[in-house]
Design a protein around this motif. Structure first.
Motif, short mmCIF file in Angstrom:
data_model
loop_
_atom_site.label_atom_id
_atom_site.label_comp_id
_atom_site.label_asym_id
_atom_site.label_seq_id
_atom_site.Cartn_x
_atom_site.Cartn_y
_atom_site.Cartn_z
N LEU A 9 0.84 -1.19 0.00
CA LEU A 9 0.00 0.00 0.00
C LEU A 9 0.88 1.24 0.00
O LEU A 9 1.77 1.38 0.84
N LEU A 10 0.63 2.15 -0.93
CA LEU A 10 1.38 3.39 -0.98
C LEU A 10 0.77 4.39 0.00
O LEU A 10 -0.44 4.62 -0.02
N THR A 11 1.59 4.96 0.86
CA THR A 11 1.13 6.00 1.78
C THR A 11 2.16 7.12 1.78
O THR A 11 3.00 7.21 2.68
N PRO A 12 2.12 7.98 0.78
CA PRO A 12 3.10 9.07 0.69
C PRO A 12 2.91 10.08 1.82
O PRO A 12 1.86 10.09 2.47
N PRO A 13 3.89 10.93 2.05
CA PRO A 13 3.75 11.96 3.08
C PRO A 13 2.50 12.79 2.85
O PRO A 13 2.16 13.16 1.73
N GLY A 14 1.78 13.06 3.96
CA GLY A 14 0.56 13.83 3.87
C GLY A 14 -0.70 13.00 3.70
O GLY A 14 -1.80 13.54 3.73
N VAL A 15 -0.55 11.68 3.52
CA VAL A 15 -1.69 10.78 3.40
C VAL A 15 -1.71 9.89 4.64
O VAL A 15 -0.69 9.29 5.01
N TYR A 16 -2.88 9.79 5.27
CA TYR A 16 -3.00 9.02 6.52
C TYR A 16 -2.71 7.55 6.28
O TYR A 16 -3.37 6.89 5.46
N ALA A 17 -1.71 7.04 6.97
CA ALA A 17 -1.34 5.62 6.84
C ALA A 17 -2.22 4.78 7.75
O ALA A 17 -2.59 5.20 8.84
N PRO A 18 -2.58 3.56 7.34
CA PRO A 18 -3.42 2.69 8.17
C PRO A 18 -2.81 2.48 9.55
O PRO A 18 -1.61 2.20 9.68
#
Length: 222
Positions: A9-18
């Motif tokens: 799963l991609l979770t770049p900076p600024g996107v809420y990670a699971p």
């Protein structure tokens, strides 16, 4: 970061990670009766992990987020995972006005913040929700009736710090049969740890508190 049994799963900076709240809501989601006839709306999708899980269960899924970065991330994650998810940018149900769903799931921002003004461009946009933590929880409760079909279900996760009884009352007033179905007690993360003094001052914590309760509320539309 990856998810068990799924593509990375991609979770770049600024996107809420699971995190723990995502996992708690995921467990509630998989207990629902979801099949190819089920229409699911994921409000505040972030990385899209819950939308992808619902799609994996066979549902027809629409995911919404107000942040372009989250929208693009969810689209890319759906492409990588070979899941069909419609992703829209918008402010909660305004993005799907006039449409109704069988199941609405939401992990909105819910962390109480000493700042009354909600952040618009910082990473804190994914978790800050005003002094009582209810800026988005209340809106999800209020908007869910227009987004759900008769008999439809809302699954909502948030911290007990922003008031579980208040959510149950608000949903009951909106005509829902609502109850807490899942709970988890977890250590404070970095954000709450830095706000411990402020939370104590507001009476939301005692001097000994160092753990937070998360709850999933299931509400069925009459």
């Amino acid at each position: 970061m990856g998810t068990p049994g799924h593509s990375p799963l991609l979770t770049p900076p600024g996107v809420y990670a699971p995190q723990d709240d995502t996992e708690l809501l995921m467990r509630a989601l998989v207990r629902e009766r979801v099949d190819p006839s089920t229409h699911v709306l994921d409000l505040g999708t972030g990385s899209g992990v819950l939308a992808l899980r619902a799609a994996g269960l066979g549902a027809r899924v629409t995911a919404v987020d107000i942040a372009w970065r989250a929208v693009l991330t969810t689209r890319l994650n759906a492409l990588i995972a070979h899941r069909r998810v419609t992703v829209r940018r918008g402010d909660l149900t305004a993005a799907v006005r006039g449409r109704t769903y069988d199941l609405v799931i939401s992990n909105p921002p819910y962390v109480p913040s000493p700042h009354a003004r909600l952040p618009r461009h910082s990473p804190a946009r994914a978790w800050d929700a005003g002094p009582d933590g209810r800026a988005f929880v209340d809106r999800v409760c209020d908007e869910a009736p227009t987004a759900l079909r008769t008999g439809g279900v809302l699954l909502l996760v948030h911290s007990a710090l922003c008031g579980t009884p208040a959510t149950l009352r608000r949903l009951a007033d909106a005509g829902f049969d609502a109850s807490v179905t899942d709970r988890a007690v977890i250590p404070f993360g970095p954000v709450l740890s830095t706000r411990r003094g402020w939370l104590r001052h507001r009476g939301l914590l005692t001097d000994d508190d160092n753990r937070e309760e998360l709850v999933v509320i299931r509400a069925q539309h009459a």
